[in-house]
Design an enzyme around this catalytic site. Sequence first.
Site: not given
Ligand code: PHE
Ligand code: ZN
Length: 880
Positions: A130, A269-273, A306
């Site tokens: 993302e 912070g983190a990523m919701e893959n 996430e």
């Molecule tokens: N989508 C992630 C979140 O929860 C944030 C994020 C965006 C992480 C882009 C990495 C890169 O909120």
């Molecule tokens: Zn998010």
Amino acid sequence: MKDSQARTIYLKDYQAPDYLVDHTDLSFELDPHATLVKSKLKIRRNPAVAQANETLPPLWLDGADLELLSVSINGELLPAHRYQQRAGGLSLSTDAPEFELEVHTRIAPEANTSLEGLYLSNGMYCTQCEAEGFRKITFYPDRPDVMSVFTTTIVAPASYPVLLSNGNKVDSGTTEDGRLRVTWEDPFAKPSYLFALVAGDLQHVEDSFTTCSGREVKLQLFTEARNIGKCAHAMTSLKHSMRWDEEVYGREYDLDIFMIVAVDHFNMGAMENKGLNIFNSACVLASPETATDAAFQRIESIVAHEYFHNWSGNRVTCRDWFQLSLKEGFTVFRDAEFSADMNSRAVKRIEDVTLLRTSQFAEDAGPMSHPVRPDSYMEISNFYTLTVYEKGAEVVRMIHTILGPEAFRRGSDLYFERHDGCAVTCEDFVAAMEDANGADLKQFRRWYSQAGTPVLDVEDTYNEALGEYSLTIRQQTPETPGQKGKLPLHIPITVGLLAEDGSPLRLDDAAGQMEVVLHLTEASQNFTFAGIASRPLPSLLRGFSAPVKLRYDYSSAQLQFLMQHDTDPFNRWDACQRLSINSLQTLQQQYRSGEALQQPAALIEGYAAVLDDAALDPALVAKMLALPSAQEIAEQGGEIDAAAIIAARTFARDAIATALAERFLTRYHALEQHKPYSPTAEDIAERSLKNTCLFYLCAAGSADALALAKGQFERGENMTDTAAALAALVEFGTETQAEGFLQAFYQQWQQDTQVVETWFGLQSGSAKFGTLERVQKLIAHPAFEVKNPNKVRAVIAGFAMRNFTQFHRADGSGYTFLADQVIALDKLNPQIAARLVTPLTRWKKYRAQESAQIHAALQKISVSGELSRDLYEVVSKSLE
Ligand code: PHE
Ligand code: ZN
């Protein structure tokens, strides 16, 4: 970047994709310098845009930093004239509406310092896709409205025993040359930004969760061996989140396995893959010895955030990146309510509102101001902002307030049911809320398109003869870049009235309730309450029911009254904030006119009453006793005078510390805990008040107080108490003492990256200790890594964003330093560089001298050479 290369993308230009990808079959042969990526895509003309007897349009595939090896269609190598490699991707001509495309590329994860795409963190492979990182892995229609079912095969040397991707593991084995091979299949169609891959020598902890329909889900948390003892809190948080989403939103988890991986190098912070969340170590790993209460709470909320994305983001995703708040605003609202349910609701709200007022309001009043749903961007990474996240969450919260909890739930049920498996828009969300309830949110929609923080002016009158009390409320939203002539918004304002004895008044208009939601929709509007026997005191915007600045001319006595009697805990705190701000503004005026600063008597009185109120939640007391930060004071409007803010704040702090020293001491001792650490709301509340007392005690400067801090530091019972004691010693001890304690702390914790980050942050953020000279030394310290965003945030952002005193030193050296750091970082990690430049973007708000200095620093960046698109966008818009 030159102006000509900076392309702006507009929401109004959105077009549905020409082609869809039904299936994506990826294979990776991992190597640090030459990873081979093979992608097989089942592609089909998008029926929604196809015309009868049309000439097929070319297929566009995004790609960046890729070495293209080959392109084939339906198993045959494509001759070179059928495709063109351009900046940013690949265009190929097609001769059938449906075909299989195979592309081979080579990439170098080792050289990837941007932390987007496939990269290495401490020798472990991981991905971040993302928003537009997938195009750094292979050529692909890298846009969220192209959703595909993914199969992923990973081949890696035996030194990478753990090979992960989204979905379920369906096959594994060994290749002829002895490498490991694993295949994963994700049955849910998803956009490329939710793809993930991890490979490394990792350990894991495992647990399980039984869903509401009785399915057993395997939960795994992966980390390097040295951190395996820090996983328990995240695992507990995950199980709480899964249960909460079932109970509050009726959302059940959908795969048989849910994995979390901790990595040290991460931009966010983190990523919701899907099924494989990747976390910044700092947002998932914790133990009482090494992590503070704040870290424990942050972990709980980010794990929840996430996890909640599995529905609000993954099952229902965004059509395009202008809709980012569709998933982020909603999910932040969901995680905030979760945290409120798990801990103290009022404290959680206070923390969120403080962030909003301090930083989101500043963003909304600055050169990068944009609506919750932006109309345009140059680089989407720059729009992962407080406006999209936090203001976006406030917008969802207002819908919740306007409709009420049951109607909101009906709306969210309809939203998930209608759009499951689809890529949709903010408009679709609002429409579901309306359709499920027959509600009208027509005017409310302006919150999505109009930028800037609305200002409300409130006046009141009381008619004794009629027993009527009236509020006149006017709204106005200031102009923001590119948006003039703002329209009135639909603003829900929760109001209560207090009688002279402090008791809440029953409101006839609200069917005898104690509070009512006023719907402000006009530029100016009158609200009358009947049957009011004597002049009441209004408690306005309870719970911060809308993200606005509200002005009402309260006297100090009225604010103290609200602090004691308001039934809304948030507004009790807010009254205290207003009292603090008023006192600090008076002090600033005295400073500017060269007068001697006067004791802030009303504030001291108010604080004394708060400390004496044994019935008040200690967490709320701690929040009330915290003076607004310098940044927050700066947000109050008018020209920012850094020196006056610092002088006023320091003076007030010391005056409070001296006047209330006895009370602080009694309270400190009463709150000492003689039990093992636990991150429960009650225990956290006690520690926070205890450490607030310790800070004031040390500020008053007695040797006894410093001895208390030293004792607390040396006992080292948990990181919350240890770090708080160290912070007080650094701020108020002698320099030699401070050096000694910092040394000792480092000696003890140097093996633990996360504690070292705390150690960096304590110094760079210290008003007294965090001088530019010291920060420069920290950057040269062997534990500092310029390629690790957490270290950069601890040291450089700690100084530029959390150390108002030293950053704004009168000679302007802080600004030049930041400019130089940003220029250097832009070559390694554009996203981080563009974020770090934020403090320089607000030069127009400062007094002439600082303003000129900050402007010069920005200018320095602007002419320093070719900038990344990320940094170029922020710098060029700030210089306009
Ligand atoms: N989508 C992630 C979140 O929860 C944030 C994020 C965006 C992480 C882009 C990495 C890169 O909120
Ligand atoms: Zn998010």
